[in-house]
Design a protein around this motif. Structure first.
Motif, PDB file in Angstrom:
ATOM      1  N   THR A  32      41.442  39.697  40.250  1.00 45.31           N
ATOM      2  CA  THR A  32      41.084  40.221  38.939  1.00 45.31           C
ATOM      3  C   THR A  32      41.771  39.417  37.849  1.00 45.31           C
ATOM      4  O   THR A  32      42.973  39.518  37.645  1.00 45.31           O
ATOM      5  N   SER A  39      36.722  37.651  36.261  1.00 46.22           N
ATOM      6  CA  SER A  39      36.059  38.943  36.400  1.00 46.22           C
ATOM      7  C   SER A  39      34.796  39.019  35.539  1.00 46.22           C
ATOM      8  O   SER A  39      33.786  39.590  35.952  1.00 46.22           O
ATOM      9  N   THR A  92      32.250  37.046  37.321  1.00 46.35           N
ATOM     10  CA  THR A  92      31.775  37.843  38.459  1.00 46.35           C
ATOM     11  C   THR A  92      30.844  38.948  37.989  1.00 46.35           C
ATOM     12  O   THR A  92      29.868  39.273  38.673  1.00 46.35           O
ATOM     13  N   GLN A 122      32.718  47.679  43.559  1.00 47.59           N
ATOM     14  CA  GLN A 122      33.471  46.516  43.090  1.00 47.59           C
ATOM     15  C   GLN A 122      33.578  46.498  41.570  1.00 47.59           C
ATOM     16  O   GLN A 122      34.623  46.166  41.013  1.00 47.59           O
ATOM     17  N   MET A 152      37.003  46.477  39.315  1.00 49.22           N
ATOM     18  CA  MET A 152      37.299  45.410  38.363  1.00 49.22           C
ATOM     19  C   MET A 152      37.343  45.916  36.925  1.00 49.22           C
ATOM     20  O   MET A 152      38.018  45.329  36.077  1.00 49.22           O
ATOM     21  N   GLY A 210      40.797  46.730  35.428  1.00 50.17           N
ATOM     22  CA  GLY A 210      41.811  45.678  35.445  1.00 50.17           C
ATOM     23  C   GLY A 210      42.707  45.759  34.234  1.00 50.17           C
ATOM     24  O   GLY A 210      42.258  46.046  33.115  1.00 50.17           O
TER      25      GLY A 210
END
Length: 823
Positions: A531, A536, A539, A562, A566, A569
């Motif tokens: 992360t 991130s 992603t 997921q 994330m 974070g």
């Protein structure tokens, strides 16, 4: 004639070793040609016919020169004159075989002579100067000459003359445009030919060569005579043999090239005209460059003394431009001997002056020199940018034949890294200039080798090329080759910039990869990313694109978890968190929408299946009663069927089914009840005392209303051990319908709970009192009625009639107490 020539060439050694391609487009085009081989015609140089050919073994391109002895130009000559013409042609061929210089035409195959032909082969030439003069009368547009190329060619011819004068000790004595003795080779060089009339400066015994009087005969081919339009005055007037005479002829050629092929003086083969024009000023040079005018005035003079020599020709101011100096520095005869540092400095500066040269000159002159220097890998970072600048103006066919063979070995060279970076920067040009299959087989390995490099900068550059490749190469290549290599870089790299570059590649691959690869390969890869804000967010873009393509189960079980992890974070700010929430809501709405639709579809299918099962005929009897096993197999006599009323009408109320089915403790669909309708003329006012139960839907036909049911006491019920309870209805009395009332019904034999199986009758109009219907249990069909003792049938226990006084009228409270289902 052509058939005879072809027949001879096939029999000669040259004809057996070479394939002639002048009239066929099946061979590779010559380097530097602006057109394909199929469009390059066979041309003539004087009496010679020049054809392009390729060696069958080595593949070398050559020009085959042939002369037909039976041609009309020679047959009409006298034997002595014919012999003189043949001698000049043979001398030219043999002289080219003996002399070796970069700017003198090189002979590849020696002269072959037969009864009808003279044949020899030289290095491949693209055209002659007479055919390439801009706006000239014989211009064929095979080569478009510009000023820089003309001046460079003049310097090359001057070097050839210097070799001829100093080393060979000869005077050319026949430099002119009519004989077309300048040749343009594959590398854009001007070659010196036409050596059949050279004059040695000394004899074999060392004595000076004796001067010969010039003559001109219009009946003799011009190619074998000295032209008076290009002859130096001192040779014709002063009877001198001086090498400077060739410099006068060179000046006349420079003038003619710039003035559409016209010489400075037209003498028409007359020696007297030559003498008259000697020393006259030049005309028609007003539009020429001043430095070029100065050069022409110094060359075209009456006397040879002021003329520059071949060695000092290049020092003229007209040759001092940056473009000419660049071409001189790149000369192959001297460039190879220069130190590497000078070569690197030259290559770096060359890119800035390439726009000063024409496309033809860059292709014919500069590109071949650069390709030869590619053998030194240390020079490649400086050479490659120039090669790609020139390649941008090449056709795909030229690029495939000239440049790609030299670049292909470099695709696997990883050191120095600048080579691979330059190649990757020009990957789009490589793709545009090559065929799809050629690009896949020969160029794509460059990207694969770059992905395997240890240099992060090269990996990042290669990854930056992947998104464009995904749009152009086929699905199988992306699925089976490109994606695994990018995934390998993703798992091994610890460089954040490279990791982000791989995520961008995955984003471009989402639309190409199938759902299985996304679910089984890409999702597990993304779950391993650490992360960080930049990674991130990259992603998140991949997950969003992937979440719109994979099925809802994968989104719900793999993608959304997921994203939730994330999204919390610690390094995310509010706007970044909101971005995550936006994607999560978007994907969640998709899951909700699609799964709800899935459930609706499943319920619809299930309801349809249940309906189909219930509508399937079951083994029922005639009155729709379920058969037991013994009756089904025929061990009993069957089930008694009550008489069917002719006018029985079933009820259509589903509410009736629900109410009476629940009160009877039976399913309306499986327990049929026969209800006798009261006469339609009677009605019961709606009141708490006059409750009229709605009619129950009967699966069996009801008795007609005009056949009244007798009092309960007259109903004879018989029960045996071997049969089911049944009753017999006596025939109706003759006096017409008899209204039912509690007085007509016998009370139950034993007290019990309140009787719910009651059917109320309308109020009697005579007495105004409520006429009660008999207990519902007594009006059931024989097959569904139970005994007063609570006898069960079909595993259903029917309630017994309630203990009440049916002979007296009930008050409101008493009736409510007896009928209350909760009592």
């Amino acid at each position: 004639m052509l058939a005879a020539a072809s027949s001879f060439l096939n029999r000669s050694a040259i004809g057996q070793s070479y394939t002639f391609v002048s009239q066929s487009g099946s061979q590779t085009p010559p380097a530097g040609s602006s057109k394909s081989v199929a469009t390059v015609p066979t041309f003539h140089v004087g009496l010679w016919r020049v054809q392009h050919a390729v060696h069958k073994t080595t593949g070398r391109h050559v020009s085959v020169w042939s002369f037909d002895k039976r041609s009309q130009d020679v047959d009409k000559l006298r034997p002595a004159t014919r012999e003189r013409v043949m001698e000049v042609l043979k001398t030219e061929a043999t002289a080219l075989s003996r002399l070796r210089h970069p700017f003198i035409l090189e002979a590849v195959e020696p002269l072959e002579e037969s009864r009808s032909e003279l044949t020899f082969a030289t290095e491949h030439i693209l055209s002659s100067l007479a055919l390439s003069i801009p706006s000239g009368p014989r211009s064929s547009a095979l080569v478009d000459l510009d000023e820089i190329e003309i001046l460079k060619g003049v310097i090359q011819v001057g070097k050839g003359l210097e070799f001829l004068h100093t080393s060979a000790k000869k005077i050319h004595s026949n430099l002119n445009l009519q004989t077309v003795l300048f040749f343009i080779s594959l590398q854009g060089d001007w070659k010196l030919g036409g050596l059949g009339l050279t004059i040695p400066l000394t004899q074999p015994d060392g004595s000076p060569t004796r001067w010969e009087f010039p003559t001109w005969d219009s009946r003799i081919p011009h190619y074998t005579q000295r032209s008076f339009d290009f002859m130096a005055p001192e040779y014709a007037i002063d009877e001198q043999l001086d090498p400077s005479s060739d410099m006068y002829s060179l000046g006349c050629i420079i003038y003619a090239v710039h003035v559409r092929g016209n010489p400075p003086f037209k003498n028409h083969g007359s020696l007297q005209s030559l003498r008259d024009n000697a020393g006259k000023p030049l005309v028609g040079m007003e539009k020429l460059d001043p430095d070029l005018q100065a050069l022409l005035k110094s060359l075209i003079t009456r006397h040879p003394t002021p003329r520059p020599s071949p060695a000092t020709l290049s020092s003229a101011s007209v040759f001092s431009s940056l473009a000419i100096s660049t071409l001189n520095f790149l000369e192959r005869s001297t460039f190879a001997s220069k130190p590497r540092e000078e070569k690197i400095a030259f290559m770096k500066g060359l890119k800035g002056v390439l726009d000063r040269f024409s496309d033809g000159l860059k292709t014919r002159k500069i590109l071949p020199s650069l390709l030869e220097e590619m053998k030194d890998t240390q020079l490649l970072p400086s050479i490659l940018p120039n090669i790609f600048v020139i390649s941008s103006s090449l056709s795909a066919q030229q690029f495939a034949s000239l440049v790609l063979p030299g670049l292909k070995p470099l695709f696997a060279i990883k050191e120095p890294p600048q080579n691979m970076l330059t190649l990757l920067d020009n990957l789009k040009l490589l793709q545009d200039k090559t065929d799809k299959n050629v690009f896949k087989e020969q160029v794509l390995p460059l990207v694969y080798n770059a992905l395997e490099s240890e240099q992060p900068l090269i990996q990042e550059k290669a990854l930056g090329c992947v998104p464009d490749l995904c749009d152009t190469i086929d699905y199988a290549e992306v699925q089976s080759v490109l994606f695994p290599r990018v995934a390998l870089v993703f798992t091994k790299t610890n460089i954040l910039s490279v990791k982000i570059a791989t995520l961008k590649c995955f984003l471009s691959m989402v639309k190409t990869l199938d759902q299985t690869s996304l679910t089984q390969k890409l999702v597990p890869l993304l779950s391993k990313i650490r992360t960080r804000v930049s990674s991130s967010l990259a992603t998140l873009d991949v997950q969003e694109a992937m979440g719109l393509k994979v099925d809802r189960e994968a989104v719900a079980s793999l993608v959304l978890p997921q994203l939730w992890i994330m999204s919390i974070g610690p390094l995310l700010n509010l706007s970044q968190f909101n971005r995550f929430m936006e994607v999560i809501r978007k994907l969640g709405a998709r899951v909700e929408r699609e799964h709800a639709q899935h459930l609706r579809d499943s319920q619809r299918i299930e309801d349809r299946s249940t309906s189909n099962v219930n509508s399937t005929p079951l083994p029922f009897s005639a009155n729709n009663r379920a058969l037991d096993f013994e009756s089904l197999v025929g061990t009993k006599g069957g089930i008694a069927t009550p008489p069917t009323a002719p006018d029985a009408v079933p009820s259509n109320s589903s509410w009736e089914d629900d109410v009476w089915g629940s009160m009877l403790g039976e399913s309306v669909e499986t327990k049929a009840v026969s209800v006798i309708r009261a006469p339609s003329s009677q009605s019961l006012p709606a009141s708490p005392h006059n409750f009229s139960a709605p009619p129950v839907r009967a699966s069996t036909p009801r008795l007609a209303a005009k056949s009244p049911i007798p009092p309960q006491s007259s109903l004879r019920t018989t029960t045996t051990l071997d049969s089911r309870p049944s009753f017999t209805i006596p025939p109706p009395p003759m006096a017409g319908p008899r209204p039912l009332s509690p007085r007509n019904l016998s009370p139950p034999s034993q007290p019990s709970k309140p009787n719910y199986n009651v059917l109320m009758q309308p109020m009697s109009p005579q007495s105004g009192s409520t006429v009660m219907s008999p207990p519902l249990g007594s009006m059931l069909s024989p097959s569904l009625s139970a005994s007063s003792s609570g006898q069960s049938f079909n595993n259903i226990l029917l309630p017994t009639p309630a203990q009440s006084n049916w002979g007296t009228q009930k008050t409101n409270g008493d009736w409510a107490r007896d009928f209350d289902p909760l009592a």
